[in-house]
Design a protein around this motif. Structure first.
Motif, PDB file in Angstrom:
ATOM      1  N   ALA A 122       0.763  -1.413  -0.033  1.00  0.00           N
ATOM      2  CA  ALA A 122      -0.327  -0.098   0.364  1.00  0.00           C
ATOM      3  C   ALA A 122       0.531   1.231  -0.039  1.00  0.00           C
ATOM      4  O   ALA A 122       0.796   2.699  -0.235  1.00  0.00           O
ATOM      5  CB  ALA A 122      -0.893  -0.073   1.301  1.00  0.00           C
ATOM      6  N   ALA A 123       1.744   0.615   0.207  1.00  0.00           N
ATOM      7  CA  ALA A 123       3.226   2.269   0.831  1.00  0.00           C
ATOM      8  C   ALA A 123       3.376   2.499  -1.353  1.00  0.00           C
ATOM      9  O   ALA A 123       3.563   3.956  -0.996  1.00  0.00           O
ATOM     10  CB  ALA A 123       4.716   1.919   1.318  1.00  0.00           C
ATOM     11  N   ALA A 124       3.547   1.960  -1.768  1.00  0.00           N
ATOM     12  CA  ALA A 124       3.281   2.017  -3.496  1.00  0.00           C
ATOM     13  C   ALA A 124       1.901   3.378  -4.364  1.00  0.00           C
ATOM     14  O   ALA A 124       2.687   4.617  -4.778  1.00  0.00           O
ATOM     15  CB  ALA A 124       2.562   1.020  -4.988  1.00  0.00           C
ATOM     16  N   VAL A 125       0.834   3.137  -3.742  1.00  0.00           N
ATOM     17  CA  VAL A 125      -0.612   4.267  -3.555  1.00  0.00           C
ATOM     18  C   VAL A 125       0.048   5.509  -2.616  1.00  0.00           C
ATOM     19  O   VAL A 125      -0.285   6.860  -3.604  1.00  0.00           O
ATOM     20  CB  VAL A 125      -1.578   3.543  -2.599  1.00  0.00           C
ATOM     21  CG1 VAL A 125      -2.585   4.788  -2.765  1.00  0.00           C
ATOM     22  CG2 VAL A 125      -1.708   2.058  -2.910  1.00  0.00           C
ATOM     23  N   LEU A 126       0.801   5.673  -1.634  1.00  0.00           N
ATOM     24  CA  LEU A 126       0.732   6.506  -0.987  1.00  0.00           C
ATOM     25  C   LEU A 126       1.683   7.214  -1.738  1.00  0.00           C
ATOM     26  O   LEU A 126       1.630   8.638  -2.226  1.00  0.00           O
ATOM     27  CB  LEU A 126       1.176   6.341   0.320  1.00  0.00           C
ATOM     28  CG  LEU A 126       0.245   5.803   1.324  1.00  0.00           C
ATOM     29  CD1 LEU A 126       0.282   6.139   2.596  1.00  0.00           C
ATOM     30  CD2 LEU A 126      -1.107   6.956   1.555  1.00  0.00           C
ATOM     31  N   ILE A 127       2.705   6.914  -2.007  1.00  0.00           N
ATOM     32  CA  ILE A 127       4.486   7.351  -3.094  1.00  0.00           C
ATOM     33  C   ILE A 127       3.231   7.676  -4.486  1.00  0.00           C
ATOM     34  O   ILE A 127       3.703   9.268  -4.495  1.00  0.00           O
ATOM     35  CB  ILE A 127       4.880   5.899  -3.195  1.00  0.00           C
ATOM     36  CG1 ILE A 127       5.341   6.209  -2.047  1.00  0.00           C
ATOM     37  CG2 ILE A 127       6.451   6.957  -4.492  1.00  0.00           C
ATOM     38  CD1 ILE A 127       6.993   4.690  -2.230  1.00  0.00           C
ATOM     39  N   GLY A 128       2.653   6.907  -5.188  1.00  0.00           N
ATOM     40  CA  GLY A 128       1.885   7.315  -6.218  1.00  0.00           C
ATOM     41  C   GLY A 128       1.483   8.935  -6.069  1.00  0.00           C
ATOM     42  O   GLY A 128       1.202   9.202  -6.829  1.00  0.00           O
ATOM     43  N   GLY A 129       0.438   8.526  -4.870  1.00  0.00           N
ATOM     44  CA  GLY A 129      -0.661   9.802  -4.738  1.00  0.00           C
ATOM     45  C   GLY A 129      -0.069  10.645  -4.100  1.00  0.00           C
ATOM     46  O   GLY A 129      -0.237  12.118  -4.948  1.00  0.00           O
ATOM     47  N   TRP A 130       1.702  10.523  -3.889  1.00  0.00           N
ATOM     48  CA  TRP A 130       2.320  11.402  -3.521  1.00  0.00           C
ATOM     49  C   TRP A 130       2.649  12.844  -4.596  1.00  0.00           C
ATOM     50  O   TRP A 130       2.709  13.660  -4.792  1.00  0.00           O
ATOM     51  CB  TRP A 130       3.312  11.574  -2.734  1.00  0.00           C
ATOM     52  CG  TRP A 130       4.921  12.374  -2.580  1.00  0.00           C
ATOM     53  CD1 TRP A 130       4.330  13.553  -1.636  1.00  0.00           C
ATOM     54  CD2 TRP A 130       5.432  13.228  -2.873  1.00  0.00           C
ATOM     55  NE1 TRP A 130       4.582  14.354  -0.818  1.00  0.00           N
ATOM     56  CE2 TRP A 130       6.181  14.001  -2.108  1.00  0.00           C
ATOM     57  CE3 TRP A 130       6.613  12.302  -3.559  1.00  0.00           C
ATOM     58  CZ2 TRP A 130       7.273  15.059  -1.727  1.00  0.00           C
ATOM     59  CZ3 TRP A 130       7.533  13.840  -3.742  1.00  0.00           C
ATOM     60  CH2 TRP A 130       7.825  14.110  -3.018  1.00  0.00           C
ATOM     61  N   MET A 131       2.944  12.068  -5.421  1.00  0.00           N
ATOM     62  CA  MET A 131       3.678  12.115  -6.969  1.00  0.00           C
ATOM     63  C   MET A 131       2.070  12.963  -7.829  1.00  0.00           C
ATOM     64  O   MET A 131       2.412  13.855  -8.305  1.00  0.00           O
ATOM     65  CB  MET A 131       3.996  11.375  -7.954  1.00  0.00           C
ATOM     66  CG  MET A 131       5.646  10.947  -7.004  1.00  0.00           C
ATOM     67  SD  MET A 131       6.554   9.635  -8.436  1.00  0.00           S
ATOM     68  CE  MET A 131       6.045   8.118  -7.959  1.00  0.00           C
ATOM     69  N   SER A 132       1.043  12.390  -7.879  1.00  0.00           N
ATOM     70  CA  SER A 132       0.028  12.508  -9.145  1.00  0.00           C
ATOM     71  C   SER A 132      -1.012  11.521  -8.302  1.00  0.00           C
ATOM     72  O   SER A 132      -1.529  11.033  -7.964  1.00  0.00           O
ATOM     73  CB  SER A 132       0.256  11.742 -10.170  1.00  0.00           C
ATOM     74  OG  SER A 132      -1.134  11.857 -10.591  1.00  0.00           O
ATOM     75  N   MET A 133      -2.222  12.143  -7.907  1.00  0.00           N
ATOM     76  CA  MET A 133      -3.428  11.906  -7.152  1.00  0.00           C
ATOM     77  C   MET A 133      -3.538  10.808  -8.011  1.00  0.00           C
ATOM     78  O   MET A 133      -4.558   9.661  -7.507  1.00  0.00           O
ATOM     79  CB  MET A 133      -4.230  12.908  -7.250  1.00  0.00           C
ATOM     80  CG  MET A 133      -4.331  13.536  -5.561  1.00  0.00           C
ATOM     81  SD  MET A 133      -6.304  14.642  -5.239  1.00  0.00           S
ATOM     82  CE  MET A 133      -4.982  16.248  -6.178  1.00  0.00           C
TER      83      MET A 133
END
Length: 154
Positions: A69-80
């Protein structure tokens, strides 16, 4: 000036909004979501997603989430849109379930697209460089608080 130019027809407003929405979808949202699907697939095939999951499992476990799930947060940090795409890709792969998505959703939006906004907004308005990490940190802290609250609620 005529009365028509002051009060456009509802259908004209709708069509104009639809055209603008289509432009946003095709130039921003769809490419970000597609990129996220491709990224997750590359991480899965390469085995890096499993490594990422192992590294972040202790932290994500606090919120009732798998390490991936950390990948979701990293992806969201870059782009919603990217964060949503990563979440959907992991859901599709069976790594995340509906409860996980419910916990992650507020975090995506609370810290979403910070990387993009840092250059687009903060630099343009003249934000002092020393304040940028503070602004980013507050949003990330809010995201983690939201995940904790969502874990309790769900």
């Amino acid at each position: 000036m005529s009365h028509e130019s002051k009060n456009p027809m509802v259908t004209d407003v709708f069509v104009k909004g639809a055209v603008q929405g289509w432009g946003i979808a095709t130039s921003s949202t769809i490419p970000n979501v597609l990129m996220a699907f491709v990224l997750i697939r590359v991480l899965q095939v390469s085995g890096l997603l499993d490594i990422l999951g192992s590294i972040f499992a202790p932290i994500m476990g606090i919120f009732g989430l798998p390490g991936e799930a950390a990948a979701v947060l990293i992806g969201g940090w870059m782009s919603m849109g990217g964060g949503v795409g990563v979440a959907v890709a992991l859901f599709d792969a069976g790594t995340l379930n509906g409860v996980h998505l419910g916990i992650l959703a507020p975090a995506i939006y609370l810290m979403g697209s910070q990387l993009q906004y840092m250059g687009r907004a903060l630099g343009v308005i003249g934000t002092a460089g020393r304040m940028i990490p503070v602004l980013m940190g507050v949003s990330i802290l809010n995201a983690f608080i939201a995940m904790f609250i969502m874990r309790i609620i769900i």
